[in-house]
Design a protein around this motif. Structure first.
Motif, PDB file in Angstrom:
ATOM      1  N   GLU A 169       0.868  -1.207   0.054  1.00  0.00           N
ATOM      2  CA  GLU A 169      -0.219  -0.042   0.028  1.00  0.00           C
ATOM      3  C   GLU A 169       0.677   1.339  -0.001  1.00  0.00           C
ATOM      4  O   GLU A 169       1.780   1.350   0.774  1.00  0.00           O
ATOM      5  CB  GLU A 169      -0.787  -0.062   1.153  1.00  0.00           C
ATOM      6  N   ILE A 170       0.788   2.052  -1.130  1.00  0.00           N
ATOM      7  CA  ILE A 170       1.438   3.227  -0.900  1.00  0.00           C
ATOM      8  C   ILE A 170       0.285   4.499  -1.058  1.00  0.00           C
ATOM      9  O   ILE A 170      -0.830   4.326  -1.302  1.00  0.00           O
ATOM     10  CB  ILE A 170       2.111   3.127  -2.294  1.00  0.00           C
ATOM     11  N   LYS A 171       1.072   5.682  -0.598  1.00  0.00           N
ATOM     12  CA  LYS A 171       0.129   6.751  -0.676  1.00  0.00           C
ATOM     13  C   LYS A 171      -0.025   7.323  -2.182  1.00  0.00           C
ATOM     14  O   LYS A 171       0.766   7.020  -2.846  1.00  0.00           O
ATOM     15  CB  LYS A 171       0.884   8.005   0.159  1.00  0.00           C
ATOM     16  N   TYR A 172      -1.023   8.003  -2.311  1.00  0.00           N
ATOM     17  CA  TYR A 172      -1.514   8.650  -3.468  1.00  0.00           C
ATOM     18  C   TYR A 172      -0.431   9.660  -3.927  1.00  0.00           C
ATOM     19  O   TYR A 172       0.048   9.490  -5.238  1.00  0.00           O
ATOM     20  CB  TYR A 172      -2.597   9.579  -3.598  1.00  0.00           C
ATOM     21  N   GLU A 173       0.192  10.333  -3.400  1.00  0.00           N
ATOM     22  CA  GLU A 173       1.390  11.170  -3.609  1.00  0.00           C
ATOM     23  C   GLU A 173       2.682  10.471  -4.140  1.00  0.00           C
ATOM     24  O   GLU A 173       3.387  10.936  -5.178  1.00  0.00           O
ATOM     25  CB  GLU A 173       1.652  12.007  -2.474  1.00  0.00           C
ATOM     26  N   GLU A 174       2.716   9.280  -3.493  1.00  0.00           N
ATOM     27  CA  GLU A 174       4.007   8.412  -4.076  1.00  0.00           C
ATOM     28  C   GLU A 174       3.610   7.891  -5.342  1.00  0.00           C
ATOM     29  O   GLU A 174       4.531   7.903  -6.002  1.00  0.00           O
ATOM     30  CB  GLU A 174       4.191   7.290  -2.953  1.00  0.00           C
ATOM     31  N   ALA A 175       2.318   7.281  -5.428  1.00  0.00           N
ATOM     32  CA  ALA A 175       2.137   6.803  -6.926  1.00  0.00           C
ATOM     33  C   ALA A 175       2.223   7.872  -7.947  1.00  0.00           C
ATOM     34  O   ALA A 175       2.641   7.586  -8.983  1.00  0.00           O
ATOM     35  CB  ALA A 175       0.625   5.910  -6.564  1.00  0.00           C
ATOM     36  N   PHE A 176       1.523   9.014  -7.526  1.00  0.00           N
ATOM     37  CA  PHE A 176       1.810  10.335  -8.680  1.00  0.00           C
ATOM     38  C   PHE A 176       3.013  10.575  -8.913  1.00  0.00           C
ATOM     39  O   PHE A 176       3.109  10.641 -10.173  1.00  0.00           O
ATOM     40  CB  PHE A 176       0.618  11.407  -8.157  1.00  0.00           C
ATOM     41  N   ALA A 177       4.000  10.570  -7.781  1.00  0.00           N
ATOM     42  CA  ALA A 177       5.284  10.739  -8.296  1.00  0.00           C
ATOM     43  C   ALA A 177       6.084   9.785  -9.030  1.00  0.00           C
ATOM     44  O   ALA A 177       6.711   9.957 -10.027  1.00  0.00           O
ATOM     45  CB  ALA A 177       5.986  11.070  -6.667  1.00  0.00           C
ATOM     46  N   GLN A 178       5.827   8.504  -8.930  1.00  0.00           N
ATOM     47  CA  GLN A 178       6.341   7.321  -9.560  1.00  0.00           C
ATOM     48  C   GLN A 178       5.663   7.674 -11.060  1.00  0.00           C
ATOM     49  O   GLN A 178       6.435   7.433 -12.137  1.00  0.00           O
ATOM     50  CB  GLN A 178       5.720   6.058  -9.015  1.00  0.00           C
ATOM     51  N   LEU A 179       4.576   7.964 -11.283  1.00  0.00           N
ATOM     52  CA  LEU A 179       3.936   8.064 -12.730  1.00  0.00           C
ATOM     53  C   LEU A 179       4.545   9.392 -13.192  1.00  0.00           C
ATOM     54  O   LEU A 179       4.940   9.250 -14.555  1.00  0.00           O
ATOM     55  CB  LEU A 179       2.243   8.401 -12.526  1.00  0.00           C
ATOM     56  N   VAL A 218       6.566   9.090 -16.757  1.00  0.00           N
ATOM     57  CA  VAL A 218       6.418   9.931 -18.062  1.00  0.00           C
ATOM     58  C   VAL A 218       7.782  10.933 -18.284  1.00  0.00           C
ATOM     59  O   VAL A 218       7.844  10.789 -19.523  1.00  0.00           O
ATOM     60  CB  VAL A 218       5.233  10.800 -17.680  1.00  0.00           C
ATOM     61  N   ARG A 219       8.426  11.352 -17.372  1.00  0.00           N
ATOM     62  CA  ARG A 219       9.591  12.095 -17.721  1.00  0.00           C
ATOM     63  C   ARG A 219      10.718  11.321 -18.423  1.00  0.00           C
ATOM     64  O   ARG A 219      11.128  11.719 -19.363  1.00  0.00           O
ATOM     65  CB  ARG A 219      10.194  12.812 -16.538  1.00  0.00           C
ATOM     66  N   LYS A 220      11.001  10.057 -17.805  1.00  0.00           N
ATOM     67  CA  LYS A 220      11.745   9.373 -18.614  1.00  0.00           C
ATOM     68  C   LYS A 220      11.465   8.759 -19.808  1.00  0.00           C
ATOM     69  O   LYS A 220      12.177   8.660 -20.850  1.00  0.00           O
ATOM     70  CB  LYS A 220      11.974   7.978 -17.640  1.00  0.00           C
ATOM     71  N   MET A 221      10.198   8.506 -20.162  1.00  0.00           N
ATOM     72  CA  MET A 221       9.649   8.314 -21.562  1.00  0.00           C
ATOM     73  C   MET A 221       9.918   9.347 -22.394  1.00  0.00           C
ATOM     74  O   MET A 221      10.264   9.154 -23.728  1.00  0.00           O
ATOM     75  CB  MET A 221       8.256   7.559 -21.455  1.00  0.00           C
ATOM     76  N   GLU A 222       9.514  10.430 -22.151  1.00  0.00           N
ATOM     77  CA  GLU A 222       9.648  11.569 -22.771  1.00  0.00           C
ATOM     78  C   GLU A 222      11.058  11.960 -23.204  1.00  0.00           C
ATOM     79  O   GLU A 222      11.497  12.496 -24.257  1.00  0.00           O
ATOM     80  CB  GLU A 222       9.039  12.798 -22.158  1.00  0.00           C
ATOM     81  N   SER A 223      12.058  11.481 -22.234  1.00  0.00           N
ATOM     82  CA  SER A 223      13.590  11.862 -22.598  1.00  0.00           C
ATOM     83  C   SER A 223      14.298  10.711 -23.224  1.00  0.00           C
ATOM     84  O   SER A 223      15.419  10.419 -23.100  1.00  0.00           O
ATOM     85  CB  SER A 223      14.030  12.489 -21.525  1.00  0.00           C
ATOM     86  N   ASP A 224      13.410   9.538 -23.761  1.00  0.00           N
ATOM     87  CA  ASP A 224      14.087   8.379 -24.094  1.00  0.00           C
ATOM     88  C   ASP A 224      15.073   7.954 -23.137  1.00  0.00           C
ATOM     89  O   ASP A 224      15.974   7.266 -23.564  1.00  0.00           O
ATOM     90  CB  ASP A 224      14.563   8.783 -25.424  1.00  0.00           C
ATOM     91  N   GLU A 225      14.776   7.548 -21.735  1.00  0.00           N
ATOM     92  CA  GLU A 225      15.589   7.144 -20.933  1.00  0.00           C
ATOM     93  C   GLU A 225      15.507   5.697 -20.775  1.00  0.00           C
ATOM     94  O   GLU A 225      16.397   4.890 -20.246  1.00  0.00           O
ATOM     95  CB  GLU A 225      15.685   7.534 -19.513  1.00  0.00           C
ATOM     96  N   TYR A 226      14.332   5.024 -21.374  1.00  0.00           N
ATOM     97  CA  TYR A 226      14.094   3.562 -21.325  1.00  0.00           C
ATOM     98  C   TYR A 226      14.377   2.902 -22.646  1.00  0.00           C
ATOM     99  O   TYR A 226      14.261   3.415 -23.612  1.00  0.00           O
ATOM    100  CB  TYR A 226      12.454   3.249 -20.883  1.00  0.00           C
ATOM    101  N   GLU A 243      12.348  -1.980 -21.717  1.00  0.00           N
ATOM    102  CA  GLU A 243      11.700  -1.284 -20.427  1.00  0.00           C
ATOM    103  C   GLU A 243      10.486  -0.594 -20.736  1.00  0.00           C
ATOM    104  O   GLU A 243       9.559  -0.594 -19.855  1.00  0.00           O
ATOM    105  CB  GLU A 243      12.887  -0.332 -19.833  1.00  0.00           C
ATOM    106  N   VAL A 244      10.209  -0.393 -21.768  1.00  0.00           N
ATOM    107  CA  VAL A 244       8.979   0.651 -22.345  1.00  0.00           C
ATOM    108  C   VAL A 244       7.833  -0.169 -21.690  1.00  0.00           C
ATOM    109  O   VAL A 244       6.944   0.336 -21.218  1.00  0.00           O
ATOM    110  CB  VAL A 244       8.925   1.005 -23.641  1.00  0.00           C
ATOM    111  N   GLN A 303       3.166  -1.005 -18.192  1.00  0.00           N
ATOM    112  CA  GLN A 303       2.229  -1.848 -17.491  1.00  0.00           C
ATOM    113  C   GLN A 303       2.400  -1.231 -15.948  1.00  0.00           C
ATOM    114  O   GLN A 303       1.401  -1.061 -15.205  1.00  0.00           O
ATOM    115  CB  GLN A 303       2.606  -3.053 -17.339  1.00  0.00           C
ATOM    116  N   THR A 304       3.326  -0.795 -15.435  1.00  0.00           N
ATOM    117  CA  THR A 304       3.645  -0.125 -14.245  1.00  0.00           C
ATOM    118  C   THR A 304       2.585   0.983 -14.072  1.00  0.00           C
ATOM    119  O   THR A 304       1.911   1.502 -13.345  1.00  0.00           O
ATOM    120  CB  THR A 304       4.845   0.210 -13.773  1.00  0.00           C
ATOM    121  N   ALA A 305       2.947   1.834 -15.173  1.00  0.00           N
ATOM    122  CA  ALA A 305       1.737   3.093 -15.197  1.00  0.00           C
ATOM    123  C   ALA A 305       0.733   2.872 -15.316  1.00  0.00           C
ATOM    124  O   ALA A 305      -0.308   3.638 -14.547  1.00  0.00           O
ATOM    125  CB  ALA A 305       2.347   3.952 -16.437  1.00  0.00           C
ATOM    126  N   GLN A 306       0.214   1.936 -15.941  1.00  0.00           N
ATOM    127  CA  GLN A 306      -1.371   1.508 -15.843  1.00  0.00           C
ATOM    128  C   GLN A 306      -1.917   1.147 -14.510  1.00  0.00           C
ATOM    129  O   GLN A 306      -3.062   1.636 -14.081  1.00  0.00           O
ATOM    130  CB  GLN A 306      -1.630   0.443 -16.946  1.00  0.00           C
TER     131      GLN A 306
END
Length: 66
Positions: free
Chosen positions: A4-14, A18-26, A30-31, A36-39
């Protein structure tokens, strides 16, 4: 989600995913895993928001004596 995580933690992970996908870090491998994790995180956040909204509505009803 396994723990169980807090909303803020989940949102930060999301946001981080997104930031890493936008900057092609994966890598291409890994994508899919990160999507799946994002979903799962999106579902968790939506569920948490819906539950909180319902609780607020209930409190408003109780406060108004309805």
């Amino acid at each position: 989600m396994s723990k169980e995580i807090k909303y803020e933690e989940a949102f930060a992970q999301l946001q981080d995913i997104v930031r890493k996908m936008e900057s092609d870090e994966y890598s291409i491998d890994e994508v899919a895993v990160q999507l799946q994790t994002a979903q799962r995180l999106i579902k968790f956040c939506k569920d948490k928001l819906s539950k909180t909204e319902a609780e607020i509505r209930q409190l408003e009803v109780e406060a108004n004596g309805e």
